[in-house]
Design an enzyme around this catalytic site. Structure first.
Site, PDB file in Angstrom:
ATOM      1  CG  ASP A   1      -1.994   0.973   1.243  1.00 15.63           C
ATOM      2  OD1 ASP A   1      -2.059   1.778   0.300  1.00 15.63           O
ATOM      3  OD2 ASP A   1      -2.781   1.023   2.213  1.00 15.63           O
TER       4      ASP A   1
ATOM      5  CB  VAL B   1      -8.953  -5.795  -0.802  1.00 15.66           C
ATOM      6  CG1 VAL B   1      -9.552  -5.291  -2.102  1.00 15.66           C
ATOM      7  CG2 VAL B   1      -7.544  -5.246  -0.628  1.00 15.66           C
TER       8      VAL B   1
ATOM      9  CG  ASP C   1      -6.247  -7.730   8.910  1.00 14.14           C
ATOM     10  OD1 ASP C   1      -5.353  -7.366   8.116  1.00 14.14           O
ATOM     11  OD2 ASP C   1      -6.463  -7.147   9.994  1.00 14.14           O
TER      12      ASP C   1
ATOM     13  NE  ARG D   1      -4.909 -11.857   9.708  1.00 16.00           N
ATOM     14  CZ  ARG D   1      -4.159 -10.782   9.470  1.00 16.00           C
ATOM     15  NH1 ARG D   1      -3.726 -10.549   8.255  1.00 16.00           N
ATOM     16  NH2 ARG D   1      -3.847  -9.944  10.431  1.00 16.00           N
TER      17      ARG D   1
HETATM   18  C1  PRP Z   1      -0.361  -5.217   5.843  1.00 19.79           C
HETATM   19  C2  PRP Z   1       0.126  -6.015   4.648  1.00 19.79           C
HETATM   20  C3  PRP Z   1       1.506  -5.449   4.387  1.00 19.79           C
HETATM   21  C4  PRP Z   1       1.360  -4.003   4.805  1.00 19.79           C
HETATM   22  C5  PRP Z   1       1.223  -3.133   3.589  1.00 19.79           C
HETATM   23  O1  PRP Z   1       0.198  -5.751   6.986  1.00 19.79           O
HETATM   24  O2  PRP Z   1       0.176  -7.391   4.925  1.00 19.79           O
HETATM   25  O3  PRP Z   1       2.490  -6.065   5.174  1.00 19.79           O
HETATM   26  O4  PRP Z   1       0.169  -3.922   5.599  1.00 19.79           O
HETATM   27  O5  PRP Z   1       1.051  -1.804   3.945  1.00 19.79           O
HETATM   28  P1  PRP Z   1       2.065  -0.648   3.618  1.00 19.79           P
HETATM   29  O6  PRP Z   1       2.514  -0.843   2.196  1.00 19.79           O
HETATM   30  O7  PRP Z   1       1.223   0.584   3.794  1.00 19.79           O
HETATM   31  O8  PRP Z   1       3.210  -0.701   4.575  1.00 19.79           O
HETATM   32  P2  PRP Z   1      -0.272  -5.417   8.487  1.00 19.79           P
HETATM   33  O9  PRP Z   1       0.714  -4.455   9.089  1.00 19.79           O
HETATM   34  O10 PRP Z   1      -1.723  -5.005   8.494  1.00 19.79           O
HETATM   35  O11 PRP Z   1      -0.096  -6.824   9.191  1.00 19.79           O
HETATM   36  P3  PRP Z   1      -0.784  -8.216   8.823  1.00 19.79           P
HETATM   37  O12 PRP Z   1      -0.058  -8.761   7.618  1.00 19.79           O
HETATM   38  O13 PRP Z   1      -0.546  -9.031  10.033  1.00 19.79           O
HETATM   39  O14 PRP Z   1      -2.252  -7.951   8.520  1.00 19.79           O
END
Ligand code: PRP
Length: 189
Positions: free
Chosen positions: A108, A158, A164, A170
């Protein structure tokens, strides 16, 4: 799929079916098989979101690979990135002189991926690339390179297949877009 919840009450529409996801894994697996031929890459899954994608992707790769996991988080239970990435649990494998492939469910802002790439390069990895299922570019603040991705997505929330909402959903087999009113409800709390 959670039986205790009416999933239709939170999902606006399906974005990627199981078949779509499978096709992306097959395509990426072929590409990675060719690109990592003769190498013994270390596949690094970013917990927790990447576990579903990683297990499907590596089984489409005809490569002698090791697997390990990193737990990093920038979101916690929040809807938007905190901007600060935390290392929650580290790899068990030494990455020095290894060809490392980071596997992520979504990029993201790019801050999590940038943090992981920098960390692994600092530790002496020979190469550090990433393979991401969903590439969301609308909020990108980092110029981190995304070498492989399954599909681009718009600026929608999403869920499913590892992604999640408040740490739930998930385990959906498909990827769906969350209803905007659900996000509003949480933001107004
Ligand atoms: C989500 C996803 C990526 C990150 C992307 O992880 O799995 O690791 O966010 O976001 P960014 O590009 O803005 O850094 P999250 O920190 O929510 O942990 P999770 O995988 O345990 O859901």
């Amino acid at each position: 799929m959670p039986k205790t919840d009416n999933i239709n009450s939170i999902i606006d529409h399906k974005l990627f079916t199981e078949e779509d996801i499978h096709n992306m894994c097959v395509k990426l697996g072929k590409q990675l098989t060719a690109d990592y031929a003769g190498k013994k890459p270390l596949i690094v899954g970013a917990l927790k979101g990447a576990i579903f994608f990683l297990t499907d992707l590596v089984r489409e790769m005809d490569v002698k690979a090791e697997i390990d996991f990193l737990d990093v988080s920038s979101y916690g239970d929040e809807m938007e990135s905190s901007g600060e990435v935390k290392l929650i649990s580290d790899l068990a494998t030494d990455v020095k002189d290894r060809d490392v492939l980071i596997v992520e469910d979504i990029v993201d802002t790019g801050l999590t991926l940038e943090y992981m790439k920098n960390l692994l390069k600092k530790r002496g990895a020979r190469s550090v690339k990433c393979c991401v299922l969903l590439n969301k570019e609308a909020n990108r603040t980092s110029d981190v390179e995304v070498e492989y991705y399954g599909s681009k997505v718009g600026n929608e929330f999403v869920v499913g297949y590892g992604l999640d909402f408040m740490n739930y959903y998930r385990n959906l087999r498909y990827i769906g877009v969350l209803k905007p009113e659900i996000i509003k409800l949480v933001n107004n709390k």
